[in-house]
Write an enzyme that holds these catalytic residues in place. Structure first.
Site, PDB file in Angstrom:
ATOM      1  N   ARG A 104     -27.616  -1.034 -32.016  1.00  0.00           N
ATOM      2  CA  ARG A 104     -26.502  -0.322 -30.940  1.00  0.00           C
ATOM      3  C   ARG A 104     -25.402   0.235 -32.504  1.00  0.00           C
ATOM      4  O   ARG A 104     -24.677  -0.754 -33.041  1.00  0.00           O
ATOM      5  CB  ARG A 104     -25.610  -1.718 -30.910  1.00  0.00           C
ATOM      6  CG  ARG A 104     -25.439  -0.908 -28.984  1.00  0.00           C
ATOM      7  CD  ARG A 104     -24.639  -2.371 -28.368  1.00  0.00           C
ATOM      8  NE  ARG A 104     -23.784  -3.287 -29.047  1.00  0.00           N
ATOM      9  CZ  ARG A 104     -22.406  -3.487 -28.125  1.00  0.00           C
ATOM     10  NH1 ARG A 104     -22.689  -3.549 -26.755  1.00  0.00           N
ATOM     11  NH2 ARG A 104     -21.907  -4.800 -28.097  1.00  0.00           N
ATOM     12  N   THR A 108     -20.078   3.849 -31.169  1.00  0.00           N
ATOM     13  CA  THR A 108     -19.952   4.383 -29.986  1.00  0.00           C
ATOM     14  C   THR A 108     -20.769   3.519 -29.167  1.00  0.00           C
ATOM     15  O   THR A 108     -20.446   3.946 -28.263  1.00  0.00           O
ATOM     16  CB  THR A 108     -21.303   5.378 -30.647  1.00  0.00           C
ATOM     17  OG1 THR A 108     -22.735   4.962 -30.942  1.00  0.00           O
ATOM     18  CG2 THR A 108     -20.714   6.313 -31.360  1.00  0.00           C
ATOM     19  N   ASP A 200     -22.491 -12.635 -31.596  1.00  0.00           N
ATOM     20  CA  ASP A 200     -23.575 -11.540 -31.599  1.00  0.00           C
ATOM     21  C   ASP A 200     -24.509 -11.827 -31.510  1.00  0.00           C
ATOM     22  O   ASP A 200     -24.849 -12.968 -32.610  1.00  0.00           O
ATOM     23  CB  ASP A 200     -23.065 -10.963 -33.336  1.00  0.00           C
ATOM     24  CG  ASP A 200     -24.546 -10.195 -33.393  1.00  0.00           C
ATOM     25  OD1 ASP A 200     -25.420 -10.347 -34.005  1.00  0.00           O
ATOM     26  OD2 ASP A 200     -23.462  -8.707 -33.678  1.00  0.00           O
ATOM     27  N   ASP A 203     -27.419 -11.715 -35.193  1.00  0.00           N
ATOM     28  CA  ASP A 203     -26.146 -12.648 -36.306  1.00  0.00           C
ATOM     29  C   ASP A 203     -26.504 -14.339 -36.122  1.00  0.00           C
ATOM     30  O   ASP A 203     -26.793 -15.374 -37.055  1.00  0.00           O
ATOM     31  CB  ASP A 203     -25.076 -12.172 -36.238  1.00  0.00           C
ATOM     32  CG  ASP A 203     -24.803 -11.148 -36.933  1.00  0.00           C
ATOM     33  OD1 ASP A 203     -25.781 -10.496 -37.316  1.00  0.00           O
ATOM     34  OD2 ASP A 203     -23.382 -10.408 -36.777  1.00  0.00           O
TER      35      ASP A 203
HETATM   36  C1  PRP Z   1     -27.396  -6.459 -29.557  1.00  0.00           C
HETATM   37  C2  PRP Z   1     -28.669  -7.076 -28.122  1.00  0.00           C
HETATM   38  C3  PRP Z   1     -28.589  -5.843 -27.585  1.00  0.00           C
HETATM   39  C4  PRP Z   1     -27.979  -5.032 -27.549  1.00  0.00           C
HETATM   40  C5  PRP Z   1     -27.047  -4.957 -26.481  1.00  0.00           C
HETATM   41  O1  PRP Z   1     -28.840  -6.146 -30.411  1.00  0.00           O
HETATM   42  O2  PRP Z   1     -29.400  -7.525 -28.791  1.00  0.00           O
HETATM   43  O3  PRP Z   1     -30.170  -5.718 -28.038  1.00  0.00           O
HETATM   44  O4  PRP Z   1     -27.074  -5.890 -28.481  1.00  0.00           O
HETATM   45  O5  PRP Z   1     -26.038  -4.790 -26.011  1.00  0.00           O
HETATM   46  P1  PRP Z   1     -26.175  -3.340 -25.383  1.00  0.00           P
HETATM   47  O6  PRP Z   1     -26.736  -3.639 -23.267  1.00  0.00           O
HETATM   48  O7  PRP Z   1     -24.799  -2.502 -25.226  1.00  0.00           O
HETATM   49  O8  PRP Z   1     -27.266  -2.128 -25.468  1.00  0.00           O
HETATM   50  P2  PRP Z   1     -27.798  -5.389 -31.858  1.00  0.00           P
HETATM   51  O9  PRP Z   1     -27.516  -3.699 -31.387  1.00  0.00           O
HETATM   52  O10 PRP Z   1     -26.013  -5.744 -32.550  1.00  0.00           O
HETATM   53  O11 PRP Z   1     -28.982  -5.065 -32.558  1.00  0.00           O
HETATM   54  P3  PRP Z   1     -29.185  -6.315 -33.155  1.00  0.00           P
HETATM   55  O12 PRP Z   1     -30.813  -7.584 -32.796  1.00  0.00           O
HETATM   56  O13 PRP Z   1     -30.001  -6.275 -34.801  1.00  0.00           O
HETATM   57  O14 PRP Z   1     -28.024  -7.450 -34.135  1.00  0.00           O
HETATM   58  N1  URA Z   2     -24.628  -7.477 -28.591  1.00  0.00           N
HETATM   59  C1  URA Z   2     -24.848  -9.412 -29.159  1.00  0.00           C
HETATM   60  O1  URA Z   2     -25.404  -9.992 -29.590  1.00  0.00           O
HETATM   61  N2  URA Z   2     -23.469  -9.677 -27.937  1.00  0.00           N
HETATM   62  C2  URA Z   2     -22.434  -9.340 -27.056  1.00  0.00           C
HETATM   63  O2  URA Z   2     -22.045  -9.418 -26.749  1.00  0.00           O
HETATM   64  C3  URA Z   2     -23.132  -8.028 -26.832  1.00  0.00           C
HETATM   65  C4  URA Z   2     -24.118  -7.270 -27.461  1.00  0.00           C
END
Ligand code: PRP
Ligand code: URA
Length: 209
Positions: A104, A108, A200, A203
Site C-alpha cells: 500500500r 495515497t 502495522d 512490521d
Molecule cells: C497492509 C495489510 C494489508 C493492507 C491493508 O499491508 O497487510 O495488505 O495493508 O490496507 P488496505 O485495506 O487499506 O489496502 P501493507 O501494504 O502495509 O504491506 P506489508 O504487508 O508488506 O507490510
Molecule cells: N495495514 C496495517 O498493517 N495496519 C493497519 O492498521 C492498516 C493497514
C-alpha cells in the site's frame, strides 16, 4: 450482498487482545496470529462440500464423507497474510498455497500488485484469501480482482481486524465474496490505520521498522 461475519469465539478474542497490546513481541505476535487463523478456519470451512466415500473399517464396510472436489487454495496477501498460512494448513494440510504480493502506497493508500503465483484450475477450487488487516479495503479488493481474472469463482476473505470503511468498499466491489473477521473495529485514522487496530501487521510479524 456478501456476508460479514465476526468470529467471536472466546479463544479468538483472548488471542486478539494479546496481539493488540503494543508490548507483545514478534515471537508471541506471530504465534497468536497463526493460532487465531487456525481457530477461524474451522468456521470458515463449515460449508465446504462433502462427498460419499466407501471405506473398510476394522469392523466392516462403511459409507463415510470426505471433502469433495479439488484442493482448497489458501492465498496470503504478502507480506502480512503469510503470518496466517501455517495456522490454516494445520487444519487443511493438503491445501495449495497461492501468493499475491501487494503493498500500500503510504501517501495515497492505493495498493500496488507486484507478484502473483497461483496453482492451476482456479475455476474448480475454493479460494481463501488471508490478510490480517482490512483497512481501506483496497488491497483485498485488488486481490479478489486478481483471482477472478484468473478464473476463480468461489472466494472467501479472512482477516483479523476490519474497519467499517473497508467492509463497505469490499462489499460494494465484490458482493459475491464473504468476509470473516475476528473483529470489527471503530474507524480508519487519517494515516489509513485501523483504530484501535494493532498497528502495522507486517512490521509486527516480521520485526521490521
Ligand atoms: C497492509 C495489510 C494489508 C493492507 C491493508 O499491508 O497487510 O495488505 O495493508 O490496507 P488496505 O485495506 O487499506 O489496502 P501493507 O501494504 O502495509 O504491506 P506489508 O504487508 O508488506 O507490510
Ligand atoms: N495495514 C496495517 O498493517 N495496519 C493497519 O492498521 C492498516 C493497514
Amino acid at each position: 450482498m456478501g456476508k460479514f461475519q465476526v468470529l467471536d469465539h472466546p479463544l479468538i478474542q483472548h488471542k486478539l487482545s494479546i496481539i493488540r497490546d503494543k508490548n507483545c513481541g514478534t515471537r508471541e505476535f506471530r504465534q497468536c496470529v497463526n493460532e487465531i487463523a487456525e481457530l477461524m478456519v474451522y468456521e470458515v470451512s463449515r460449508d465446504m462440500p462433502l462427498e460419499d466415500v466407501e471405506v473398510e473399517t476394522p469392523i466392516t464396510k462403511a459409507t463415510t464423507k470426505r471433502l469433495a472436489g479439488k484442493k482448497v487454495v489458501v492465498v496470503p496477501i504478502l507480506r502480512a497474510g503469510i503470518g496466517m498460512v501455517d495456522g490454516i494448513l494445520e487444519l487443511i494440510p493438503a491445501a495449495k498455497v497461492g501468493h499475491i504480493g501487494m503493498y500500500r502506497d503510504e501517501e495515497t493508500l492505493q495498493p500496488h500488485e507486484y507478484f502473483v503465483k497461483m496453482p492451476d484450475d482456479l475455476e474448480n477450487r475454493e479460494m481463501i484469501i488471508v490478510d490480517p488487516m482490512l483497512a481501506t479495503g483496497g488491497s483485498a479488493i485488488m486481490a479478489v480482482d486478481a483471482l477472478k481474472k484468473r478464473g476463480a469463482k468461489s472466494i472467501k476473505f479472512v482477516c483479523l481486524v476490519a474497519a467499517p470503511e473497508g467492509v463497505k468498499a469490499f462489499h460494494e466491489a465484490h458482493p459475491d465474496v464473504d468476509i470473516y473477521s475476528a473483529s470489527l473495529d471503530e474507524y480508519l485514522n487519517e494515516d489509513g490505520y485501523i483504530v484501535p487496530g494493532l498497528g502495522d501487521a507486517g512490521d509486527r510479524l516480521f520485526g521490521t521498522k
